[in-house]
Structure formats: structure tokens, C-alpha cells
Scaffold this active site. Structure first.
Site: not given
Ligand SMILES: *Cc1c(COP(=O)(O)O)cnc(C)c1O
Length: 373
Positions: A47, A99, A171, A196
Site C-alpha cells: 500500500r 467530467y 484533468d 482511458k
Molecule cells: C473517465 C474520466 C474520469 C474518471 O476516471 P475513472 O477512472 O473512471 O475513475 C475523470 N475525468 C475524465 C476527463 C474522464 O474521462
């Protein structure tokens, strides 16, 4: 080194024991201590840290040009950790077009927990500046935004934040470091849902925060990772590190497909509006061109007609899959308003399209069939 070379080699050291080119997966929770109680290899408990996680973190920090990174078990866990560095009573300026999970995190969890939050139209830097308060600690934005690909000027936002000593976090999930590196433009932090484009194959959930500086703030974030415990497994880290090796090449090809598809949709009589920053008609095109080296592989479009028309088009695709999420090699299409729920401000006839790595002509044929009335 250039990004293609970095993606392949950062975090990939030859295994000193066996000479293995692909890294071993360290499926261990704990590590042996020396007779004197020391931990000579630096690892104590998984962890706290694990070799697969530290390899991934050093690769991600390298790609985003930051000094440090902290990996989490999902993108939202990474974003939540960032909000947890703040104290109750601190103020956050966030974009209206985030998001939707991030919006919910702020509205339903960190708002009630004590963070003050102002949602603004971040494309308008005057609105961002006007929202600042004495206790503003963080400006959290997404560019291109989700789902209408609004573009925010990163340099301008950084300047505004500096005037009150607030940090900026972007982000960068949609753009990826292949197309945009906010830290090089002055931002303090970048977050990714590595679920992603980093992973790239729709098979692993994870997230990461990269800091421009390995300072006290970032050590606090590491503490939240290590004590908070929302850490990715060694195998998750291994998958993301494997995926990101091909990210530059995937993202460029997918962006090339996206541009062809955006141009095709832009000419289609059944399409009311296309949202893709690579199009000259996009209101954020010039700002995007000034801060991105590509326009990414995400686009949205409004089908002429109502919600039913959009759902009917989505129902007819064959190669493109109907699913939420993005950034994988396969093309995904999604009716956003219905996944975001009743509070959604997304137009009812909007479809979001994560353009994959298939042949663009096949994708265009698929859309052509789907849009036939
Ligand atoms: C999918 C996504 C998230 C969240 O990510 P997870 O891995 O699903 O928790 C946050 N920001 C953006 C822009 C995303 O496309």
C-alpha cells in the site's frame, strides 16, 4: 528524448535478476527487512509502495514533465485525493463543464464535507478571475472539456491563479501528454483517468496525479495515497505501463481518424453541430492550436432532431460500440444526457464519440448507415 521513445522506455528497466525485458509483476504485499530492521531495497508494504507502481509513476511523471506522480485505483480516486489535500473552508474554482463524476464529487461529497466550490464557464477568463476569493486554494479545470470540448486558455488560467497564490490542476485525460502538457505551460498539477488513453485497451481502471514539483504539497498528496489507501494493484500498474508504451502512436492515429470523422460529420445534412477543436469553426480552435500539439480523438455531435433521433442513430451502429468511457482502441459512441441523469445540461440530441483505431473509412461507413433516415 522524444515522447515516443520516452513512452517505450521510461519506467522500463531490465530486470536485474533475470534480464527480462518486460517487467515482472510484483504480486507481493510485503517486503523482507534486514537483520538490523532496515529496508535496504526501499520497499516495505505494497500500500505504501510497490515496484510496479513506482515504475508507472516515474513514467507518467516523465511524460507530463513533472517531478513526482501518485497513482490511484481510479481516475476519480486520484481527483478525490487532490481535493483531500484541501481543508474544510478552502475554496475551489471548477469548470461548469467537467467530467460529471468530478462534478458529483464536488457537489455531493467535498461540498458537504466543507469545501466551498464555484462553478464557472472556464472558457471566459474574466469569470474565472471574478470567482476568486481570499481562500481560493485550487482551480480545477478540464480542457478540452467533457462533453462539449470547450477550450480553456491554460496560460491565462495559470496567471489568474498565481495572482492569489492558488494552485492550478488540469484533468488532462482527454488530451493526453501526447497532445498537451499543462505543466510545461505553468500548471502545478495534472490528473489523468489512466483508465482511458494511458491504459488504452478498456481493461484497467486507474488514475494518476502528476506534480510539477515534488514539494510539501505533493508529499501531502502522497500521504493521502499511502494512508488513504486507494492504490492500484501491481497488475493494474503493469497494464497501464504496458498500455502507455503505444500511447503516442495510438493517440496520433486516433486523432487523425477523429479529424476525418469530424469533417465528414460537419458536412452531413443530418448533423446539426459538431464539437471538435480541430475544426476551424470551433470557437476554441485558436486557443487549442496555441497550447496543443494535436486536437485529440474525442468529439461530440448533435443529431438533427430530438433525443429520439440521437438514440435512433446510436442504435444503428455496428462497428462502433454503444458504451460509456473512452480512450480505448475501439470506437465508442454514447448518448451523454441519459448517462448523466436528470441534472444533465448536455443537449438531448448529443452523441459523444471516442474515436478508435479502426480504419477511418470503415467508421465513416458505419456512421453513414446510422445517420440514414
Ligand atoms: C473517465 C474520466 C474520469 C474518471 O476516471 P475513472 O477512472 O473512471 O475513475 C475523470 N475525468 C475524465 C476527463 C474522464 O474521462
Amino acid at each position: 528524448m522524444r515522447i515516443e521513445t520516452e513512452a517505450i522506455h521510461l519506467g522500463h528497466e531490465i530486470d536485474p535478476r533475470t534480464g527480462a525485458i518486460a517487467p515482472p509483476i510484483y504480486l507481493t504485499t510485503t517486503f523482507e527487512r534486514d537483520p538490523d530492521g532496515a529496508y535496504p531495497k526501499g520497499y516495505i508494504y505494497s500500500r505504501w509502495d510497490n515496484p510496479n507502481r513506482s515504475s508507472l509513476e516515474s513514467a507518467a511523471a516523465g511524460l507530463e514533465k513533472g517531478e513526482a506522480a501518485a497513482a490511484f485505483s481510479s481516475g476519480l480516486a486520484a481527483i478525490a485525493a487532490l481535493f483531500q489535500t484541501l481543508a474544510a473552508g478552502d475554496h475551489v474554482v471548477a469548470s461548469q463543464d467537467l467530467y460529471h463524476g468530478t462534478t458529483r464529487l464536488l457537489r455531493e461529497i467535498y461540498g458537504p464535507w466543507g469545501l466551498e466550490v464555484s462553478f464557472v464557464d472556464a472558457t471566459d477568463s474574466e469569470q474565472v478571475a471574478a470567482a476568486l476569493r481570499r481562500n481560493t486554494k485550487l482551480i480545477f479545470l478540464e480542457t478540452p472539456s467533457n462533453p462539449t470540448l470547450k477550450i480553456t486558455d491554460i496560460r491565462k488560467t495559470v496567471e489568474i491563479a498565481r495572482s492569489v497564490g492558488a494552485r492550478t490542476a488540469f484533468d488532462n485525460t482527454w488530451a493526453t501528454p501526447v497532445a498537451q502538457r499543462p505543466l510545461e505551460l505553468g500548471a502545478d498539477l495534472v490528473v489523468h483517468s489512466t483508465t482511458k488513453y494511458f491504459g488504452g485497451h478498456s481493461d484497467v481502471l486507474s488514475g494518476i496525479v502528476v506534480g510539477k514539483r515534488d514539494d510539501d504539497f505533493f508529499r501531502r498528496l502522497k500521504l493521502i495515497q499511502q494512508i488513504g489507501g486507494a492504490v492500484p494493484s501491481p497488475f493494474d500498474c503493469w497494464l497501464v505501463l504496458r498500455g502507455l508504451q503505444t500511447m503516442p502512436c495510438r493517440v496520433r492515429n486516433q486523432a487523425e481518424n477523429a479529424r476525418s470523422i469530424a469533417e465528414y460529420l460537419n458536412r452531413h445534412p443530418q448533423v446539426e453541430r459538431v464539437y471538435y477543436p480541430g475544426l476551424k469553426s470551433h470557437p476554441g480552435h485558436d486557443v487549442a492550436a496555441g497550447q496543443m500539439s494535436g486536437f485529440g480523438a474525442m468529439l461530440s455531435f448533435q443529431v438533427r432532431g430530438d433525443r429520439q433521433a440521437a438514440l435512433a442513430a446510436a442504435a444503428k451502429v455496428r462497428i462502433i460500440k454503444r458504451a460509456t468511457s473512452l480512450g480505448g482502441v475501439e470506437s465508442l459512441i454514447e448518448h451523454r444526457a441519459s448517462i448523466e441523469g436528470p441534472a444533465s445540461k448536455t443537449p438531448d440530441n448529443l452523441l459523444r464519440f471516442s474515436v478508435g483505431l479502426e480504419n477511418a473509412a470503415d467508421l465513416i461507413e458505419d456512421l453513414d448507415n446510422a445517420l440514414r433516415v
